[in-house]
Every structure is written in structure tokens, then in C-alpha cells.
Design a protein around this motif. Structure first.
Motif, PDB file in Angstrom:
ATOM      1  N   PRO A 124       0.788  -1.241   0.000  1.00 34.60           N
ATOM      2  CA  PRO A 124       0.000   0.000   0.000  1.00 34.60           C
ATOM      3  C   PRO A 124       0.812   1.279   0.000  1.00 34.60           C
ATOM      4  O   PRO A 124       0.296   2.330  -0.404  1.00 34.60           O
ATOM      5  CB  PRO A 124      -0.818  -0.115   1.284  1.00 34.60           C
ATOM      6  CG  PRO A 124      -0.009  -1.005   2.175  1.00 34.60           C
ATOM      7  CD  PRO A 124       0.623  -2.010   1.248  1.00 34.60           C
ATOM      8  N   THR A 125       2.075   1.215   0.428  1.00 32.03           N
ATOM      9  CA  THR A 125       2.905   2.419   0.411  1.00 32.03           C
ATOM     10  C   THR A 125       4.124   2.268  -0.490  1.00 32.03           C
ATOM     11  O   THR A 125       4.971   3.151  -0.532  1.00 32.03           O
ATOM     12  CB  THR A 125       3.375   2.800   1.831  1.00 32.03           C
ATOM     13  OG1 THR A 125       4.275   1.802   2.327  1.00 32.03           O
ATOM     14  CG2 THR A 125       2.202   2.927   2.793  1.00 32.03           C
ATOM     15  N   SER A 196      -1.814  -2.585  -6.617  1.00 33.14           N
ATOM     16  CA  SER A 196      -1.519  -2.471  -5.184  1.00 33.14           C
ATOM     17  C   SER A 196      -2.819  -2.533  -4.397  1.00 33.14           C
ATOM     18  O   SER A 196      -3.895  -2.235  -4.911  1.00 33.14           O
ATOM     19  CB  SER A 196      -0.776  -1.168  -4.894  1.00 33.14           C
ATOM     20  OG  SER A 196      -1.435  -0.067  -5.492  1.00 33.14           O
ATOM     21  N   PHE A 197      -2.691  -2.912  -3.126  1.00 33.90           N
ATOM     22  CA  PHE A 197      -3.865  -3.140  -2.295  1.00 33.90           C
ATOM     23  C   PHE A 197      -3.718  -2.437  -0.952  1.00 33.90           C
ATOM     24  O   PHE A 197      -2.629  -2.043  -0.547  1.00 33.90           O
ATOM     25  CB  PHE A 197      -4.067  -4.646  -2.091  1.00 33.90           C
ATOM     26  CG  PHE A 197      -4.413  -5.377  -3.357  1.00 33.90           C
ATOM     27  CD1 PHE A 197      -5.733  -5.642  -3.691  1.00 33.90           C
ATOM     28  CD2 PHE A 197      -3.421  -5.756  -4.244  1.00 33.90           C
ATOM     29  CE1 PHE A 197      -6.059  -6.297  -4.868  1.00 33.90           C
ATOM     30  CE2 PHE A 197      -3.729  -6.408  -5.438  1.00 33.90           C
ATOM     31  CZ  PHE A 197      -5.061  -6.680  -5.741  1.00 33.90           C
ATOM     32  N   SER A 198      -4.839  -2.290  -0.263  1.00 30.57           N
ATOM     33  CA  SER A 198      -4.882  -1.612   1.036  1.00 30.57           C
ATOM     34  C   SER A 198      -4.038  -2.346   2.072  1.00 30.57           C
ATOM     35  O   SER A 198      -3.759  -3.545   1.936  1.00 30.57           O
ATOM     36  CB  SER A 198      -6.328  -1.497   1.516  1.00 30.57           C
ATOM     37  OG  SER A 198      -6.987  -2.749   1.453  1.00 30.57           O
ATOM     38  N   PRO A 199      -3.640  -1.664   3.147  1.00 32.30           N
ATOM     39  CA  PRO A 199      -2.835  -2.319   4.183  1.00 32.30           C
ATOM     40  C   PRO A 199      -3.496  -3.548   4.795  1.00 32.30           C
ATOM     41  O   PRO A 199      -2.822  -4.525   5.101  1.00 32.30           O
ATOM     42  CB  PRO A 199      -2.645  -1.213   5.229  1.00 32.30           C
ATOM     43  CG  PRO A 199      -2.778   0.057   4.465  1.00 32.30           C
ATOM     44  CD  PRO A 199      -3.799  -0.220   3.404  1.00 32.30           C
ATOM     45  N   VAL A 200      -4.814  -3.492   4.977  1.00 34.48           N
ATOM     46  CA  VAL A 200      -5.506  -4.626   5.587  1.00 34.48           C
ATOM     47  C   VAL A 200      -6.650  -5.101   4.704  1.00 34.48           C
ATOM     48  O   VAL A 200      -7.202  -4.352   3.909  1.00 34.48           O
ATOM     49  CB  VAL A 200      -6.049  -4.300   7.003  1.00 34.48           C
ATOM     50  CG1 VAL A 200      -4.933  -3.835   7.924  1.00 34.48           C
ATOM     51  CG2 VAL A 200      -7.168  -3.274   6.941  1.00 34.48           C
ATOM     52  N   ALA A 201      -6.954  -6.381   4.866  1.00 35.65           N
ATOM     53  CA  ALA A 201      -8.167  -6.972   4.314  1.00 35.65           C
ATOM     54  C   ALA A 201      -9.102  -7.210   5.486  1.00 35.65           C
ATOM     55  O   ALA A 201      -8.657  -7.576   6.584  1.00 35.65           O
ATOM     56  CB  ALA A 201      -7.849  -8.285   3.604  1.00 35.65           C
ATOM     57  N   VAL A 202     -10.393  -7.021   5.279  1.00 34.68           N
ATOM     58  CA  VAL A 202     -11.345  -7.125   6.386  1.00 34.68           C
ATOM     59  C   VAL A 202     -12.434  -8.138   6.053  1.00 34.68           C
ATOM     60  O   VAL A 202     -12.796  -8.327   4.887  1.00 34.68           O
ATOM     61  CB  VAL A 202     -11.987  -5.751   6.723  1.00 34.68           C
ATOM     62  CG1 VAL A 202     -10.914  -4.673   6.869  1.00 34.68           C
ATOM     63  CG2 VAL A 202     -13.015  -5.336   5.676  1.00 34.68           C
ATOM     64  N   THR A 302       1.602  11.736  -6.285  1.00 39.55           N
ATOM     65  CA  THR A 302       1.136  10.834  -5.235  1.00 39.55           C
ATOM     66  C   THR A 302      -0.343  10.545  -5.406  1.00 39.55           C
ATOM     67  O   THR A 302      -1.101  11.364  -5.934  1.00 39.55           O
ATOM     68  CB  THR A 302       1.369  11.430  -3.836  1.00 39.55           C
ATOM     69  OG1 THR A 302       0.655  12.674  -3.721  1.00 39.55           O
ATOM     70  CG2 THR A 302       2.854  11.664  -3.582  1.00 39.55           C
ATOM     71  N   ILE A 303      -0.751   9.378  -4.945  1.00 44.08           N
ATOM     72  CA  ILE A 303      -2.164   8.984  -4.959  1.00 44.08           C
ATOM     73  C   ILE A 303      -2.496   8.298  -3.643  1.00 44.08           C
ATOM     74  O   ILE A 303      -1.748   7.452  -3.168  1.00 44.08           O
ATOM     75  CB  ILE A 303      -2.499   8.064  -6.161  1.00 44.08           C
ATOM     76  CG1 ILE A 303      -3.970   7.631  -6.116  1.00 44.08           C
ATOM     77  CG2 ILE A 303      -1.550   6.864  -6.220  1.00 44.08           C
ATOM     78  CD1 ILE A 303      -4.972   8.747  -6.226  1.00 44.08           C
ATOM     79  N   ARG A 304      -3.605   8.701  -3.054  1.00 42.37           N
ATOM     80  CA  ARG A 304      -4.095   8.114  -1.810  1.00 42.37           C
ATOM     81  C   ARG A 304      -5.527   7.627  -2.053  1.00 42.37           C
ATOM     82  O   ARG A 304      -6.371   8.397  -2.523  1.00 42.37           O
ATOM     83  CB  ARG A 304      -4.065   9.136  -0.676  1.00 42.37           C
ATOM     84  CG  ARG A 304      -4.521   8.596   0.685  1.00 42.37           C
ATOM     85  CD  ARG A 304      -4.524   9.709   1.725  1.00 42.37           C
ATOM     86  NE  ARG A 304      -4.962   9.244   3.030  1.00 42.37           N
ATOM     87  CZ  ARG A 304      -4.138   8.863   4.005  1.00 42.37           C
ATOM     88  NH1 ARG A 304      -2.824   8.903   3.807  1.00 42.37           N
ATOM     89  NH2 ARG A 304      -4.602   8.443   5.165  1.00 42.37           N
ATOM     90  N   ILE A 305      -5.780   6.368  -1.735  1.00 47.04           N
ATOM     91  CA  ILE A 305      -7.104   5.769  -1.903  1.00 47.04           C
ATOM     92  C   ILE A 305      -7.523   5.200  -0.556  1.00 47.04           C
ATOM     93  O   ILE A 305      -6.779   4.418   0.056  1.00 47.04           O
ATOM     94  CB  ILE A 305      -7.081   4.672  -2.984  1.00 47.04           C
ATOM     95  CG1 ILE A 305      -6.714   5.286  -4.342  1.00 47.04           C
ATOM     96  CG2 ILE A 305      -8.422   3.957  -3.058  1.00 47.04           C
ATOM     97  CD1 ILE A 305      -6.442   4.270  -5.421  1.00 47.04           C
ATOM     98  N   GLU A 306      -8.728   5.592  -0.081  1.00 37.16           N
ATOM     99  CA  GLU A 306      -9.127   5.226   1.278  1.00 37.16           C
ATOM    100  C   GLU A 306     -10.645   5.183   1.373  1.00 37.16           C
ATOM    101  O   GLU A 306     -11.349   5.839   0.602  1.00 37.16           O
ATOM    102  CB  GLU A 306      -8.560   6.250   2.263  1.00 37.16           C
ATOM    103  CG  GLU A 306      -8.649   5.864   3.715  1.00 37.16           C
ATOM    104  CD  GLU A 306      -7.846   6.803   4.616  1.00 37.16           C
ATOM    105  OE1 GLU A 306      -7.526   6.412   5.749  1.00 37.16           O
ATOM    106  OE2 GLU A 306      -7.532   7.941   4.160  1.00 37.16           O
ATOM    107  N   GLY A 317      -7.315   1.123   6.092  1.00 41.44           N
ATOM    108  CA  GLY A 317      -6.073   1.851   5.967  1.00 41.44           C
ATOM    109  C   GLY A 317      -5.992   2.433   4.566  1.00 41.44           C
ATOM    110  O   GLY A 317      -6.833   2.156   3.712  1.00 41.44           O
ATOM    111  N   ALA A 318      -4.981   3.232   4.313  1.00 42.12           N
ATOM    112  CA  ALA A 318      -4.891   3.943   3.031  1.00 42.12           C
ATOM    113  C   ALA A 318      -3.835   3.352   2.114  1.00 42.12           C
ATOM    114  O   ALA A 318      -2.734   3.010   2.558  1.00 42.12           O
ATOM    115  CB  ALA A 318      -4.599   5.416   3.264  1.00 42.12           C
ATOM    116  N   ILE A 319      -4.183   3.239   0.835  1.00 34.92           N
ATOM    117  CA  ILE A 319      -3.174   3.080  -0.204  1.00 34.92           C
ATOM    118  C   ILE A 319      -2.580   4.470  -0.403  1.00 34.92           C
ATOM    119  O   ILE A 319      -3.300   5.427  -0.669  1.00 34.92           O
ATOM    120  CB  ILE A 319      -3.801   2.574  -1.516  1.00 34.92           C
ATOM    121  CG1 ILE A 319      -4.414   1.190  -1.318  1.00 34.92           C
ATOM    122  CG2 ILE A 319      -2.771   2.558  -2.640  1.00 34.92           C
ATOM    123  CD1 ILE A 319      -5.222   0.698  -2.511  1.00 34.92           C
TER     124      ILE A 319
END
Length: 333
Positions: A124-125, A196-202, A302-306, A317-319
Motif C-alpha cells: 500500500p505504500t 496495489s492493495f490496502s494495508p488490511v483486508a477485512v 502521489t495517490i491516496r485511496i481510502e 487503511g490507506a493506499i
């Protein structure tokens, strides 16, 4: 339950349980070393992970430590199956309108889907490392699910039960490579680099009432170079639900545990909700003014996806990534 995979120098990383507030974590090494191992025997392993999750949220986990998204790989660092759909037909319609192409009526009842590369996801980062700005670098904000074993022929009515985890996705696209590639009639390949994927899967229960009929009814926020450019609701204008996408995938084949299915670019008909990929903005500019004005991404962008819950708390969490040239990527933990 929230799960992450931490970097440990191996291809598959180390599975960790993450607290609901994303502040602490605990290695799951006594239960399952990797995410794929957990998915392979989900019914047996998930209750053990959930017990650790409850302990972590209550502050009773014996070896808890601070959770740092920079230590994260993709929750499932490599997958046997990465199939990306196009559930938001509004997005497809805009792209076709911008080039004066008629939209086939079948697109409204037969999902588009391509098979992406599942062998090399990025965290994610991690930087988005690409060879040229001339390729037309674009982000794509999506939601994705991870399944257990889905037997061939599983109908949509039964597919919901096979969804074990959800994540956010940045499905990077190289727009200037796409036309020539699609003209060959064999689909995307070079135009779709590592996702790319988020820090966590829920697990679906973490979404509460926002998880309805196989859709996530929450806004997906895309922030490009510090400016919020879109927050379309992922549950609105989603023509094909995740169960329908899974049924489409499994019509003629089995989908094995650890299969990832993406929603495609989240898009709302209400253009005031903004965009989660640059191509959509450019299409609107073409339709309204005859030519696109918004450029694609440059090195250093930069790109942030949340996605936030009803209380404004981050769920996955945020990409949070930067586009970089080969050899110029930032060092990772």
C-alpha cells in the motif's frame, strides 16, 4: 476481523491480525504463517484468528506491537487468481461516449472481466515504479474481494457465502498503451502493471450495515497530489454485485481459495462525486469540450485511496503511493 501481511524478506510475508482502529497488530505465526495458508483452511483457521483479534481489541494480546502500514505487503502478496471486472457500467459508457462508440446493450447484463497478473502485487505504500511517463500513467480506485474455493457453476445466489475478505485496490493502468493492445483483440497485458492493495483486508462483518447485497455502500476517496478528486459511493451505480462477478468468473472453471475479484473503477453517474481514475475525468472533458485537459500522472505524483466508515474512521487503511522511475524508488521497510 482485520488482517495484514508484513514484510519479512520472503515472497509471501508474515500474516498478522490488526486491531479495529488500525493502531496495533499481532503476528499470527502460532495460527497461520501466511494469508494463503489461512484461506486454504479458512473454516478451521478463521475462528482462531478472530479470537486473537478480540484479544487485540481488548488490549489483552500478549505480543502486540504498533501497526505500521509501511511494513505491509499486499494482504495477499501473490494470488492464484486476479480477475478484475467492470461493475460500474457508467465508467464504461463514459469511455465509449468520449470516442463516439456505441455501447453494446449486452454490457448491462453480461459483465466485462479480464484476468490480471497475480504474481507480483505491491504494498500500500510501495512506489509505483514505471519506465516512462509517456505510457499514460493512471490510478484506478476499486474494491476487491477474496474468496475461498468456489466450485464451477456456482450461481450468484450462493456466491456471497464464498466472500471471506474485502480490500481496496489501485489497479494502475497505462492508458496510452491500451488502445493498440485492445486492437489486437486479446485483452490487456503490458497496459496493466502490478496492482496495489490496502494495508488490511477485512471480513464482511467489519463493514456493518454498509455491506448489503454484495456491495459496499460507502464512498471511496481518491486524493491526487494532496487534492481530493473523487469520493463516489461504491454501492451506488454498481450494476453487477460481487456475487454476480464471482458467478461470472466461475461459470466455466473453479475459482480456488485466494482468488481476488475486483469491482473495476468505482464510478457514479453523478459527476459531482468526482472520479477515481484520471481517464474518467478526461472522458468528461472530451464529451463537454471536445478535448481532454487533465494530464496523466507524472513521476513524483502521489495517490491516496481510502474508505472511511460512518464515523470517519479508516476501515482498510490507506493506499498511499508515489510514482517513481526505476532506480529512484524510495527505500521500503
Amino acid at each position: 476481523m482485520k488482517l495484514a501481511t508484513l514484510k519479512d524478506g520472503t515472497r509471501d510475508g508474515q500474516l498478522a491480525v490488526v486491531s479495529r482502529d488500525l493502531k496495533s497488530a499481532h503476528l499470527a505465526d502460532g495460527i497461520a504463517l501466511t494469508m494463503q495458508r489461512a484461506l486454504d483452511d479458512w473454516n478451521f483457521i478463521a475462528p482462531q484468528l478472530d479470537e486473537l483479534y478480540q484479544q487485540l481489541n481488548a488490549g489483552r494480546a500478549p505480543r502486540a506491537f504498533d501497526f505500521d502500514p509501511k511494513r505491509c505487503m499486499a494482504p495477499l502478496p501473490r494470488a492464484y487468481q486476479w480477475a478484475d471486472g467492470s461493475a460500474y457500467v457508467n465508467h464504461v459508457e463514459l469511455v465509449r461516449r468520449a470516442r463516439d462508440a456505441e455501447m453494446p446493450e449486452s454490457f448491462w447484463h453480461d459483465p466485462l472481466m479480464y484476468q490480471g497478473g497475480g504474481d507480483d502485487f505491491i504494498g500500500p505504500t510501495d512506489d509505483i515504479v514505471l519506465g516512462s511517463e509517456e505510457w499514460g500513467i493512471d490510478f484506478e480506485g476499486e474494491v476487491a474481494v477474496i474468496t475461498d474455493d468456489v466450485p464451477m457453476g456456482t450461481p450468484a445466489q450462493q456466491a456471497l457465502a464464498h466472500i471471506k475478505l474485502l480490500m481496496l485496490v489501485n489497479d494502475v493502468s497505462l492508458r496510452n498503451l491500451i488502445p493498440a493492445e485492445l486492437a489486437k483483440g486479446f485483452g490487456f497485458f503490458q497496459s496493466k502493471p502490478a496492482s496495489s492493495f490496502s494495508p488490511v483486508a477485512v471480513t464482511p462483518d467489519e463493514l456493518g450495515d454498509a455491506w448489503q447485497e454484495g456491495k459496499v455502500h460507502l464512498p471511496l476517496r481518491a486524493t491526487w497530489n494532496g487534492a481530493l478528486v473523487g469520493q463516489p459511493n461504491a454501492g451506488v451505480d454498481m450494476v453487477f454485485s460481487f456475487p454476480q462477478l464471482i458467478a461470472h468468473l466461475a461459470r466455466t472453471r473453479n475459482a480456488r481459495a485466494g482468488s481476488i475479484i475486483g469491482s473495476g473503477t468505482v464510478s457514479n453517474k453523478d459527476s459531482k462525486k468526482g472520479y477515481t481514475c484520471i481517464a474518467e475525468k478526461r472522458c468528461l472533458e472530451m464529451i463537454e469540450g471536445g478535448e481532454p485537459k487533465t494530464p496523466f500522472m507524472k513521476f513524483g505524483d502521489t495517490i491516496r485511496i481510502e474508505m472511511l466508515d460512518a464515523n470517519g474512521k479508516s476501515i482498510f487503511g490507506a493506499i498511499n503511493q508515489q510514482v517513481a522511475q526505476p532506480g529512484a524508488a524510495r527505500p521500503q521497510a
